[in-house]
Write a protein that holds these residues in place. Structure first.
Motif, PDB file in Angstrom:
ATOM      1  N   LYS A 239       0.842  -1.196   0.000  1.00 55.00           N
ATOM      2  CA  LYS A 239       0.000   0.000   0.000  1.00 55.00           C
ATOM      3  C   LYS A 239       0.872   1.238   0.000  1.00 55.00           C
ATOM      4  N   THR A 240       0.531   2.182  -0.857  1.00 60.09           N
ATOM      5  CA  THR A 240       1.169   3.490  -0.849  1.00 60.09           C
ATOM      6  C   THR A 240       0.110   4.503  -0.440  1.00 60.09           C
ATOM      7  N   ARG A 241       0.488   5.755  -0.381  1.00 58.61           N
ATOM      8  CA  ARG A 241      -0.487   6.787  -0.004  1.00 58.61           C
ATOM      9  C   ARG A 241      -1.673   6.836  -0.956  1.00 58.61           C
ATOM     10  N   SER A 242      -1.421   6.520  -2.224  1.00 60.48           N
ATOM     11  CA  SER A 242      -2.473   6.694  -3.217  1.00 60.48           C
ATOM     12  C   SER A 242      -2.886   5.423  -3.939  1.00 60.48           C
ATOM     13  N   ASP A 243      -2.236   4.302  -3.642  1.00 59.08           N
ATOM     14  CA  ASP A 243      -2.531   3.105  -4.417  1.00 59.08           C
ATOM     15  C   ASP A 243      -2.241   1.849  -3.610  1.00 59.08           C
ATOM     16  N   SER A 244      -2.604   0.736  -4.191  1.00 60.88           N
ATOM     17  CA  SER A 244      -2.352  -0.561  -3.594  1.00 60.88           C
ATOM     18  C   SER A 244      -1.918  -1.509  -4.709  1.00 60.88           C
ATOM     19  N   PHE A 245      -0.905  -2.321  -4.425  1.00 59.66           N
ATOM     20  CA  PHE A 245      -0.378  -3.233  -5.423  1.00 59.66           C
ATOM     21  C   PHE A 245      -0.405  -4.652  -4.875  1.00 59.66           C
ATOM     22  N   PRO A 246      -1.191  -5.524  -5.505  1.00 60.48           N
ATOM     23  CA  PRO A 246      -1.245  -6.914  -5.045  1.00 60.48           C
ATOM     24  C   PRO A 246      -0.103  -7.736  -5.644  1.00 60.48           C
ATOM     25  N   PHE A 247       0.474  -8.587  -4.831  1.00 58.67           N
ATOM     26  CA  PHE A 247       1.526  -9.507  -5.259  1.00 58.67           C
ATOM     27  C   PHE A 247       1.254 -10.868  -4.656  1.00 58.67           C
ATOM     28  N   LYS A 248       1.930 -11.856  -5.168  1.00 56.43           N
ATOM     29  CA  LYS A 248       2.119 -13.127  -4.485  1.00 56.43           C
ATOM     30  C   LYS A 248       3.505 -13.042  -3.848  1.00 56.43           C
TER      31      LYS A 248
END
Length: 169
Positions: free
Chosen positions: A119-128
């Protein structure tokens, strides 16, 4: 066969911090020997829109502690990002190393297919888990270690490739 994520993370981060701690000590000694104010090195940047040396150490610390915490699904220690001296940066590295050493191998190994969310201030990045380590955590860690090294080299600190690699073997 499961990817041994522990081996891809904790020992790699520990080696990087050993090297970083050593080149920070060389920087301090170089500054003292040549009458350079510590603040000049600590505030140095490669380019005006890049973060200074202190921030590069903080971000390397964050990269490692958050990677291990996300993989192990635990809360990392809070760190204030207020380090303003070589001693404080060394303490930050030591605290990060202590945290990394406190996480058990079995908390990380076998989590290659686990969901990891960045999670960043403005976004979210899903990973395995495996992709997170290989595609984000390790490159991000090395970006900050390399940038700290480059800042010090740019300022005249006598560092070489072996300093960066932190010893071999």
């Amino acid at each position: 066969m499961a990817t041994e994520l522990y081996d891809l993370t904790v020992p790699v981060f520990l080696r990087g911090f050993k090297a970083m701690a050593a080149f920070l000590e060389k920087a301090r000694a170089h500054a003292d020997e040549h009458g350079i104010a510590h603040d000049e090195l600590l505030a140095a940047r490669l380019y005006e829109d890049m973060s200074p040396l202190t921030s590069q150490v903080q971000r390397a610390s964050d990269s490692a502690k958050f990677a291990v915490a996300r993989l192990a699904a635990i809360t990392p220690p809070a760190m204030s990002d207020t380090e303003a001296s070589f001693d404080e940066l060394q303490a930050r590295i030591a605290a990060t190393v202590d945290f990394l050493n406190s996480v058990a191998r079995d908390a990380i190994d076998g989590r290659e297919d686990s969901d990891v969310e960045l999670k960043t201030r403005s976004d979210s990045f899903p990973f395995k888990g495996r992709g997170y380590v290989l595609d984000f955590a390790l490159p991000n860690f090395y970006f900050h270690v390399t940038t700290a090294y480059d800042i010090l080299r740019h300022k005249g600190v006598p560092l070489g490739k072996r300093d960066y690699l932190g010893g071999m073997g």
